[in-house]
Design an enzyme around this catalytic site. Structure first.
Site, PDB file in Angstrom:
ATOM      1  N   LYS A  50      -5.825   3.274  -5.624  1.00  0.00           N
ATOM      2  CA  LYS A  50      -5.252   1.968  -5.270  1.00  0.00           C
ATOM      3  C   LYS A  50      -6.349   1.048  -4.723  1.00  0.00           C
ATOM      4  CE  LYS A  50      -3.925   3.917  -0.779  1.00  0.00           C
ATOM      5  NZ  LYS A  50      -2.840   4.616  -0.061  1.00  0.00           N
ATOM      6  N   ARG A  90       7.963   4.258   7.512  1.00  0.00           N
ATOM      7  CA  ARG A  90       7.341   3.125   6.833  1.00  0.00           C
ATOM      8  C   ARG A  90       8.032   2.958   5.483  1.00  0.00           C
ATOM      9  NH1 ARG A  90       1.030   3.595   5.082  1.00  0.00           N
ATOM     10  NH2 ARG A  90       1.999   5.040   3.622  1.00  0.00           N
ATOM     11  N   TYR A 131     -23.333 -18.081  16.907  1.00  0.00           N
ATOM     12  CA  TYR A 131     -22.143 -18.738  17.450  1.00  0.00           C
ATOM     13  C   TYR A 131     -21.805 -18.203  18.837  1.00  0.00           C
ATOM     14  CZ  TYR A 131     -21.012 -20.763  12.890  1.00  0.00           C
ATOM     15  OH  TYR A 131     -21.045 -21.476  11.720  1.00  0.00           O
ATOM     16  N   MET A 147     -19.930 -16.097   8.645  1.00  0.00           N
ATOM     17  CA  MET A 147     -19.256 -15.924   7.358  1.00  0.00           C
ATOM     18  C   MET A 147     -20.186 -15.330   6.299  1.00  0.00           C
ATOM     19  SD  MET A 147     -17.219 -18.672   4.997  1.00  0.00           S
ATOM     20  CE  MET A 147     -15.970 -19.051   6.211  1.00  0.00           C
TER      21      MET A 147
HETATM   22  C1  PLP Z   1      -3.194   5.897   0.334  1.00  0.00           C
HETATM   23  C2  PLP Z   1      -2.279   7.063   0.276  1.00  0.00           C
HETATM   24  C3  PLP Z   1      -2.788   8.344   0.007  1.00  0.00           C
HETATM   25  C4  PLP Z   1      -4.270   8.641  -0.022  1.00  0.00           C
HETATM   26  O1  PLP Z   1      -4.679   8.778   1.326  1.00  0.00           O
HETATM   27  P1  PLP Z   1      -6.182   9.090   1.729  1.00  0.00           P
HETATM   28  O2  PLP Z   1      -6.128   9.239   3.203  1.00  0.00           O
HETATM   29  O3  PLP Z   1      -6.979   7.924   1.298  1.00  0.00           O
HETATM   30  O4  PLP Z   1      -6.581  10.337   1.031  1.00  0.00           O
HETATM   31  C5  PLP Z   1      -1.883   9.377  -0.192  1.00  0.00           C
HETATM   32  N1  PLP Z   1      -0.550   9.160  -0.075  1.00  0.00           N
HETATM   33  C6  PLP Z   1      -0.031   7.961   0.232  1.00  0.00           C
HETATM   34  C7  PLP Z   1       1.435   7.798   0.381  1.00  0.00           C
HETATM   35  C8  PLP Z   1      -0.870   6.870   0.443  1.00  0.00           C
HETATM   36  O5  PLP Z   1      -0.366   5.673   0.765  1.00  0.00           O
END
Ligand code: PLP
Length: 373
Positions: A48, A146, A268, A316
């Site tokens: 992802k 969640r 800054y 930035m």
């Molecule tokens: C992102 C995610 C993972 C992967 O988790 P990592 O800690 O990056 O290995 C697995 N399961 C779910 C539900 C996630 O959202």
């Protein structure tokens, strides 16, 4: 200029004076093999957010070549990209199912992770309209609160099998909230709740372990493992030596060197004051490149065997480092801001975040180069 999808060391475009993100795909494959050796069951790769910022179009083919046949993304458009590189793999959507993604799901054979009764109803309706069963995963919430089916939803499903009519359940998963804390009492509690829920769910492959849980005892490593972070070299065992290979190096160029007298401030809000006559290296990398502003006055970069303290605010497009003790730093030199000598986990600690956010923040502006570190 990006070399997405190619990665021979000879065919690398120059980043010029721009920040450069070097990505070592051999190390990603090596991390896949290392995790694979820890788990007897099936293993998926989580890609992802453009493979945590490394570039899914380059990472997916390498993982596929290493044997990955199951991928997780968050959204259908991410799944469509994975499909182009993994024609026969299973591809699942962690963010669940939203009807606006129906067409992409059908066209690319994407399997949503269904985590509520309305999502299940929507997927069931789509299957009915298609006149065939559609694959999906079910997500049971066991304490993350969640996404995922609540205990009452599990009971509802158990009491009315027709609710899953036309849904080909391939996997039932849950997600741990404390996997990187091996002795946290929430882990056995979530495991017990998951086992209780499985007794009421359709028979399918279970899945619990993301990266950190692959380093928990065997009862958490059942069915399908689904690591993401560890593939990219993020330490799944905080506080212990990282068993994985680093995969990225971020370098940026010194745009200016200047001498400031004692008593002058830099940047800054003047949050850093020179205590001695100082040499400041202003580097072309800032928060718009994915460097965290919260690391101001706290971080460090690496140059030829030693660290340069990060001083003043991160701006930035620029960040300032104290090069007083390194007269050999020259205009145009590249210094390492994130990489083997400055691990993402350490950069994260300076910024009060985690290495996941450090990597995913690098996606946009740096020039990506695929070659060995
Ligand atoms: C992102 C995610 C993972 C992967 O988790 P990592 O800690 O990056 O290995 C697995 N399961 C779910 C539900 C996630 O959202």
């Amino acid at each position: 200029m990006n070399q997405v999808g190619t990665w021979s060391a000879g065919a690398v475009a120059s980043a010029g004076g721009r920040p450069e993100l070097t990505i070592d795909l051999d190390s990603v494959a090596g991390n896949w093999r290392l995790l694979r050796a820890r788990h007897d069951g099936a293993m998926a790769a989580v890609v992802k957010a453009d493979a945590y910022g490394l570039g899914a179009a380059a990472v997916v083919p390498v993982l596929y070549a290493a044997g990955a046949r199951f991928f997780f993304v968050a959204y259908a458009h991410e799944g469509a990209l994975v499909r182009a590189h993994a024609p026969d793999a299973a591809i699942a959507l962690l963010n669940g199912f939203d009807t606006f993604e129906s067409e992409t799901c059908l066209a690319c054979d994407l399997w949503p992770v269904l985590g509520s009764l309305p999502e299940i109803a929507a997927w069931r309706a789509l299957a009915r309209r298609q006149g065939r069963a559609l694959p999906a995963l079910l997500h049971v919430d066991t304490g993350m609160n969640r996404l995922g089916l609540a205990p009452a939803d599990v009971e509802t499903l158990a009491g009315d099998p027709a609710l899953l009519a036309g849904i080909d359940v391939r996997c039932v998963m849950t997600h741990l909230a404390h996997a990187e804390q091996p002795s946290h009492p929430a882990n056995p509690r979530q495991l017990a709740r998951f086992r209780a829920a499985l007794a009421h769910m359709p028979a399918a492959m279970p899945s619990i372990a993301a990266s950190a849980a692959l380093f928990l005892p065997a009862e958490y490593r059942v069915g399908l493992a689904r690591p993401g972070a560890a593939l990219y070299g993020i330490n799944p065992v905080p506080g212990r030596p990282n068993p994985l290979r680093p995969t990225v190096r971020l370098t940026a160029c010194v745009a200016q060197l200047r001498d400031v007298p004692a008593g002058e401030t830099v940047g800054y809000n003047g949050i850093w004051t020179a205590r001695r006559p100082s040499r400041i290296a202003t580097v072309r990398f800032g928060y718009a490149d994915g460097y965290h502003r919260a690391a101001g006055n706290r971080g460090a970069a690496f140059f030829d065997g030693a660290r340069l303290p990060l001083i003043g605010r991160v701006s930035m497009d620029l960040t300032t480092f104290d090069a007083t003790d390194r007269p050999d730093v020259r205009l145009g030199d590249r210094i390492e801001l994130i990489g083997p000598a400055v691990p993402p986990d350490e950069v994260a600690a300076w910024a009060g975040t985690n290495a996941y956010e450090v990597l995913t923040a690098l996606g946009a502006r740096p020039v990506r180069q695929y070659r060995p570190l």
